[in-house]
Design an enzyme around this catalytic site. Sequence first.
Site, PDB file in Angstrom:
ATOM      1  N   GLY A   8      11.606  36.658  25.408  1.00  0.00           N
ATOM      2  CA  GLY A   8      10.288  36.928  24.841  1.00  0.00           C
ATOM      3  C   GLY A   8      10.147  36.335  23.461  1.00  0.00           C
ATOM      4  O   GLY A   8      11.030  35.634  22.965  1.00  0.00           O
ATOM      5  N   GLY A   9       9.003  36.642  22.837  1.00  0.00           N
ATOM      6  CA  GLY A   9       8.729  36.071  21.537  1.00  0.00           C
ATOM      7  C   GLY A   9       9.651  36.567  20.453  1.00  0.00           C
ATOM      8  O   GLY A   9       9.725  35.978  19.386  1.00  0.00           O
ATOM      9  N   MET A  10      10.351  37.672  20.676  1.00  0.00           N
ATOM     10  CA  MET A  10      11.225  38.255  19.662  1.00  0.00           C
ATOM     11  C   MET A  10      12.698  38.117  20.005  1.00  0.00           C
ATOM     12  O   MET A  10      13.539  38.648  19.300  1.00  0.00           O
ATOM     13  CB  MET A  10      10.894  39.737  19.503  1.00  0.00           C
ATOM     14  N   GLY A  11      13.036  37.426  21.059  1.00  0.00           N
ATOM     15  CA  GLY A  11      14.441  37.250  21.364  1.00  0.00           C
ATOM     16  C   GLY A  11      14.730  37.206  22.846  1.00  0.00           C
ATOM     17  O   GLY A  11      13.846  36.985  23.664  1.00  0.00           O
ATOM     18  N   VAL A  28      17.071  38.976  26.190  1.00  0.00           N
ATOM     19  CA  VAL A  28      17.844  40.085  26.745  1.00  0.00           C
ATOM     20  C   VAL A  28      18.910  39.495  27.662  1.00  0.00           C
ATOM     21  O   VAL A  28      18.625  38.661  28.518  1.00  0.00           O
ATOM     22  CB  VAL A  28      16.947  41.058  27.535  1.00  0.00           C
ATOM     23  N   LYS A  48      20.179  43.143  23.691  1.00  0.00           N
ATOM     24  CA  LYS A  48      18.983  42.522  23.113  1.00  0.00           C
ATOM     25  C   LYS A  48      19.404  41.681  21.906  1.00  0.00           C
ATOM     26  O   LYS A  48      19.933  42.200  20.928  1.00  0.00           O
ATOM     27  CB  LYS A  48      18.000  43.595  22.681  1.00  0.00           C
ATOM     28  N   ASP A  93       4.648  49.040  20.543  1.00  0.00           N
ATOM     29  CA  ASP A  93       4.300  47.961  21.468  1.00  0.00           C
ATOM     30  C   ASP A  93       4.350  48.447  22.918  1.00  0.00           C
ATOM     31  O   ASP A  93       5.026  47.878  23.769  1.00  0.00           O
ATOM     32  CB  ASP A  93       5.233  46.765  21.272  1.00  0.00           C
TER      33      ASP A  93
END
Length: 595
Positions: free
Chosen positions: A28-31, A33, A48, A146
């Site tokens: 995703g946009g933040m990292g 998994v 994560k 979120d």
Amino acid sequence: MVADMPNETSGERLLARRYRLVAHVGRGGMGTVWQAHDEVLGRDVAVKEVILPHGLTDEERAVQYKRTFREARTAARLGHPNVVTVYDVVEEDGRPWIIMELIPARSLDQVIKQEGPLDVRRTAEIGRQMLAALHAAHEAGVLHRDVKPSNVLVTDGPAGDRAVLTDFGIATASGDATLTQTGLVMGSPAYIAPERARGRTAGPASDLWSLGVTLYSMLHGRSPFERSEPMAALVAVISEDPDPPERAGRLAPVIEGLLRKNPDERMDAIEAGILLDEIVRQETVDTQRTLVVEVPPAERTDPPKPAEPPATGDPTDGSTRVTPVVADPGSAASWQTGQPTEPAPAAATGSPPARREGGGAIAGLSRNALVIGGIVLVLLVVIVSVVLASTKDNKPADKRGGAAPAKTSKTTKSSKSPSPSPSSAKPSETPKTSSPAAADVPPGWHVYKDSTGYSIAVPDGWSGPKHRSYSPSSVFFEPPDGPGYIQIDQAASANTSALKDWKDFEPTRRGSFPNYHRIKIAPVDQGEPVHDSTGEKAADWEWTYDSKGERLHALNRGFVMNGHGYAIVLVAPDKSWGKTLSDLAPLYQHFKAAP
């Protein structure tokens, strides 16, 4: 200075000398998994890898990493079945890595894309599990920030869907655009609350807005604020009303309540939870254990009168499962057909007692049992009539020439048992006595006669009766000072076992009570107004929990009298429970059922 975004990690790396990264699970946009293997404990885990977006300064990046550490560690203490378990947080390469429970499941986003919009019952079931997770987190001081379908994992099982909310306080955007402002992760534009879109402080109500949007998305396949550009979505959230939820059915009031733009006017978790519980019960068909009951109006001045089951519900057999409802986390419990009552546990209660939909604490008998009972009653009436006719002229007469009066037994007034010491570790003991007439209530008490036919003794000075829209078949009485209440609920018919109802229902409702501790689920083998060592005609569900900084104690007693199902729920401070229960013994001793 603006820092470069770190390079992503390659597979087979050993993290913190313990977690071996095996394969990507999601990105995703933040990292990213990862699926990984814990070589110390010999188990598979999810890892994560937090990777912040470009454009942040070193200072902003450091602040974000620090917050991620703090909130991940807080989330690790939640321990809720609908929250992904956080095992560990480690630092490597100057950034946090979050070690979590590996759940082999699809995201809710994938479920919607693969299966299309969900039906009302399934949406309500997943929604109430998400709400239970959020409520537990908020009680622990954790915000999610979120909430959206891609952050919900859905597993299939024999008992139905299990929904698990991921990324508490981490705001991971899996495939969705994510906005940042001075290093603050704001979440996904189509699901973000209006107050957060305006740059204001987030609170529990902000997560509830996002839950409302997620419910809408489950029913319609998309967020009502979804736009082609993130900024356009934010403008829609702030200034536009969503399209009416045409597929919502019974869920419409929940969605509309959660999507109020003013957070102070937004529906809270307690009210939403009660409504979601009721929807799941009403939408679930159980032909063997549930009887359709009338749904009274949401607001009324007098409690509804028992009504014949309407020909509504599922077209296959017209029956609808009835369950308990929780008035609030510190509220009484009612019970359903086949389960105790919301708490039915907000509050909770159920064998007997069958309750009318909309609130109460009663369970329903099967239709076959009612039919058979009616036939038996008719036969008994015929037999008794024949016997009386044949013996009418042979009865001994008294001196006045009339029939000898029948002997009657005197009702013995009960004496109170010693008051149990205040403790949340011991089950309550209600005095074992007979039930004197309501007219014999002690000084300081008065008789409340309900329009449906039952009566109960109520202490003077308690306000009520009050009727609440989430439980229209109940009446409530509140003490002159301090927290707590008395709730009386009812149903026109009763289920086959109060004890089984409570045992079946407790696992689904315990999450509604912060720091829930069960004291007992047991037959009322000693006590009033009904005792039964088998638990079929009377059963207690007793527990303690936290509410608004105080430990409360709840007793939900479901029982059957005159063929009707009833529940009496008592909630009071735990520190004075023993004295309160003893003082309020007349509640149970002077209850009289409707004819």
